[in-house]
Design an enzyme around this catalytic site. Structure first.
Site, PDB file in Angstrom:
ATOM      1  N   LYS A   1      -8.591  -5.630   2.040  1.00  0.00           N
ATOM      2  CA  LYS A   1      -7.458  -4.723   1.799  1.00  0.00           C
ATOM      3  C   LYS A   1      -7.440  -3.659   2.893  1.00  0.00           C
ATOM      4  CE  LYS A   1      -4.923  -3.183  -2.248  1.00  0.00           C
ATOM      5  NZ  LYS A   1      -3.940  -4.272  -2.401  1.00  0.00           N
TER       6      LYS A   1
ATOM      7  N   ARG B   1     -14.345  -4.797  -4.725  1.00  0.00           N
ATOM      8  CA  ARG B   1     -13.488  -5.325  -3.658  1.00  0.00           C
ATOM      9  C   ARG B   1     -13.504  -4.401  -2.440  1.00  0.00           C
ATOM     10  NH1 ARG B   1      -7.427  -6.715  -5.112  1.00  0.00           N
ATOM     11  NH2 ARG B   1      -7.240  -4.448  -5.084  1.00  0.00           N
TER      12      ARG B   1
ATOM     13  N   GLU C   1       0.791 -16.053   0.588  1.00  0.00           N
ATOM     14  CA  GLU C   1       1.106 -14.931  -0.302  1.00  0.00           C
ATOM     15  C   GLU C   1       2.604 -14.682  -0.386  1.00  0.00           C
ATOM     16  OE1 GLU C   1      -1.515 -11.684  -1.549  1.00  0.00           O
ATOM     17  OE2 GLU C   1      -2.162 -11.709   0.538  1.00  0.00           O
TER      18      GLU C   1
HETATM   19  C1  LIG Z   1      -3.445  -5.244  -3.243  1.00  0.00           C
HETATM   20  C2  LIG Z   1      -2.884  -6.560  -2.847  1.00  0.00           C
HETATM   21  C3  LIG Z   1      -2.608  -7.576  -3.790  1.00  0.00           C
HETATM   22  C4  LIG Z   1      -2.738  -7.372  -5.277  1.00  0.00           C
HETATM   23  O1  LIG Z   1      -4.014  -7.092  -5.705  1.00  0.00           O
HETATM   24  P1  LIG Z   1      -4.249  -6.412  -7.122  1.00  0.00           P
HETATM   25  O2  LIG Z   1      -5.709  -6.201  -7.185  1.00  0.00           O
HETATM   26  O3  LIG Z   1      -3.776  -7.372  -8.146  1.00  0.00           O
HETATM   27  O4  LIG Z   1      -3.454  -5.158  -7.122  1.00  0.00           O
HETATM   28  C5  LIG Z   1      -2.147  -8.799  -3.322  1.00  0.00           C
HETATM   29  N1  LIG Z   1      -1.964  -9.021  -2.010  1.00  0.00           N
HETATM   30  C6  LIG Z   1      -2.200  -8.073  -1.074  1.00  0.00           C
HETATM   31  C7  LIG Z   1      -1.965  -8.379   0.340  1.00  0.00           C
HETATM   32  C8  LIG Z   1      -2.672  -6.818  -1.470  1.00  0.00           C
HETATM   33  O5  LIG Z   1      -2.899  -5.883  -0.542  1.00  0.00           O
END
Ligand SMILES: *Cc1c(COP(=O)(O)O)cnc(C)c1O
Length: 340
Positions: free
Chosen positions: A183, A80, A219
Site C-alpha cells: 500500500k 499489512r 484490480e
Molecule cells: C487499500 C486498497 C484496497 C482495499 O483494501 P482494504 O483493506 O479492503 O481497504 C484495494 N486495492 C488497493 C490498490 C488498495 O490500495
C-alpha cells in the site's frame, strides 16, 4: 459531539482536533506525540518526496447502536503495514505501537465519530514516510509515522447501487514483480491517468488486466475484484494486487454462508459468466459492478442485467456492515471495542 451535518459528509478531508505522531531515529521508535497541527515540517530532501518512501493504511471506526465505538480489523491493517515496510525498506511499526496510536487518535477525536443512525464512520489514515535528507537513492534512516482521522459519509448515499467499469490497456497500475501488493502512494500516482481516462469516457472507474499478458483480471481501480457464480466466490490470485482486508473478511463470510471460495487467475472472458460482481475495499465494503466494457474488443460484459446489486453481494455487504456497527456478533475477533 460536534455540530456537524452528518447526512452531508462525503469522502473527503475534514479537519479534526488532533493527530498522533511517532518518530523513528537512531534505530528506534520514539514517544507518541499528540499534535493539533495539520502540517508536517519536513526537509525538502526527504526520501518520501523524491523516492516515494511512503506507505499508508486505511481503516474505519464505527459508533454502534449501543454507543460503543468499534475499530474494524486493526491488527490486520497493522500487519499489512509491516508487510509494506518490508517491501520498500522502511522500519516496521509494531502491532502494539500501531494499536496504541490508532486507539489514541480515535479517543482524542471521539466527538467526530458519526452517530450510528447516520451510516457514516470515522476514517483512520496511518501514514509512514522517510524523512531524512538524502540525494542518493537508498532508504532513509529517519521516519515519521502519523495517524489522522476524518469523518466520512456513507459510500452509498442514494442506496446500495451498481456502477459501470472500463478495461484500460494503455496504462498499468503495477507490475507483476513491482509494488502493487504494497500500500504505497506510487501505485496511486501510476493509476491517475487510467482513472482520468475512465472518467472521461463516462465510467465510474478503470478496470485493470494483469500487466504482463493482459489476459487476467487484476484490480478494479483501487479495489479488489470479486465475482459470484454457482454459489462460489471468486477473486483473483495475482502478485500485483493489494491484499484487501475487506476481501479477506468477505471470503470468510461467504464460507460461513456455505459458499465455495476460489482465489485464482480469472481470464477476462470469464467475466461473461458471473451472476454478480463487485469491487471491494474499506471505502465501500462492496461496490457492485453493473458492467465491464472492453472498448478495444468491442465487448461489454453486462453483469447486473437489471442494473441492481445482486442478492449475494447485498447479503455479504449487510453482514459485514452489521459486524462493523456491532449489530451482529464479532465471531472472529475482527473488532476492537472502545467504551468512549
Ligand atoms: C487499500 C486498497 C484496497 C482495499 O483494501 P482494504 O483493506 O479492503 O481497504 C484495494 N486495492 C488497493 C490498490 C488498495 O490500495
Amino acid at each position: 459531539m460536534k455540530a456537524i451535518d452528518w447526512s452531508n459528509v462525503g469522502f473527503g478531508y475534514m479537519k479534526t482536533d488532533y493527530n498522533v505522531r511517532c518518530r523513528y531515529s537512531n534505530g528506534k521508535w520514539g514517544e507518541i506525540e499528540v499534535s493539533s497541527e495539520e502540517t508536517l515540517n519536513i526537509h525538502m530532501a526527504a526520501t518520501c518526496l523524491h523516492y516515494g518512501q511512503e506507505a499508508f493504511e486505511g481503516l474505519k471506526a464505527f459508533r454502534g447502536k449501543d454507543g460503543k465505538v468499534r475499530i474494524f480489523r486493526l491488527e490486520a491493517n497493522a500487519e499489512r503495514l509491516q508487510n509494506t515496510c518490508e517491501g520498500i525498506l522502511m522500519p516496521k511499526v509494531s502491532v502494539e505501537l500501531f494499536r496504541q496510536m490508532v486507539t489514541k487518535v480515535v479517543e482524542l477525536n471521539k466527538d467526530y465519530i458519526p452517530p450510528y443512525e447516520s451510516g457514516a464512520s470515522l476514517y483512520i489514515r496511518p501514514l509512514l514516510i522517510g524523512i531524512s535528507a538524502q540525494v542518493g537513492v537508498h532508504p532513509a534512516n529517519e521516519y515519521m509515522f502519523v495517524i489522522f482521522v476524518t469523518p466520512v459519509g456513507p459510500y452509498f448515499k442514494g442506496g446500495f447501487s451498481t456502477n459501470p467499469y472500463v478495461i484500460i490497456r494503455e496504462y498499468d497500475r503495477s507490475a507483476p514483480l513491482g509494488t502493487g501488493r504494497y500500500k504505497v502512494g506510487g501505485n496511486y500516482a501510476a493509476s491517475l491517468k487510467a482513472n482520468q481516462l475512465a472518467h472521461e469516457k463516462g465510467y465510474s472507474c478503470e478496470f485493470y488486466l494483469d500487466a504482463k499478458e493482459k489476459k487476467y483480471i487484476d484490480e478494479c481501480g483501487a479495489a479488489n475484484f470479486i465475482g459470484i457464480k454457482d454459489n462460489t466466490y471468486v477473486t483473483p490470485l495475482s502478485t500485483s494486487i493489494l491484499p484487501s482486508i475487506t476481501n479477506r473478511s468477505l471470503q470468510q463470510l461467504a464460507k460461513d454462508m456455505g459458499m465455495k471460495v476460489e482465489q485464482r487467475a480469472i481470464p477476462e472472458e470469464e467475466l461473461a459468466t458471473f451472476e454478480e460482481a463487485g469491487a471491494c475495499g474499506t471505502a465501500a465494503v462492496i461496490s457492485p459492478i453493473e458492467r465491464i466494457d472492453d472498448l478495444e474488443r468491442g465487448t461489454s460484459y453486462v453483469i447486473a442485467k437489471d442494473g441492481k446489486p445482486g442478492p449475494v453481494c447485498t447479503k455479504l455487504y449487510n453482514k459485514l456492515r452489521a459486524i462493523q456497527y456491532g449489530d451482529d456478533p464479532d465471531t472472529y475477533g475482527w473488532v476492537t471495542v472502545l467504551d468512549i
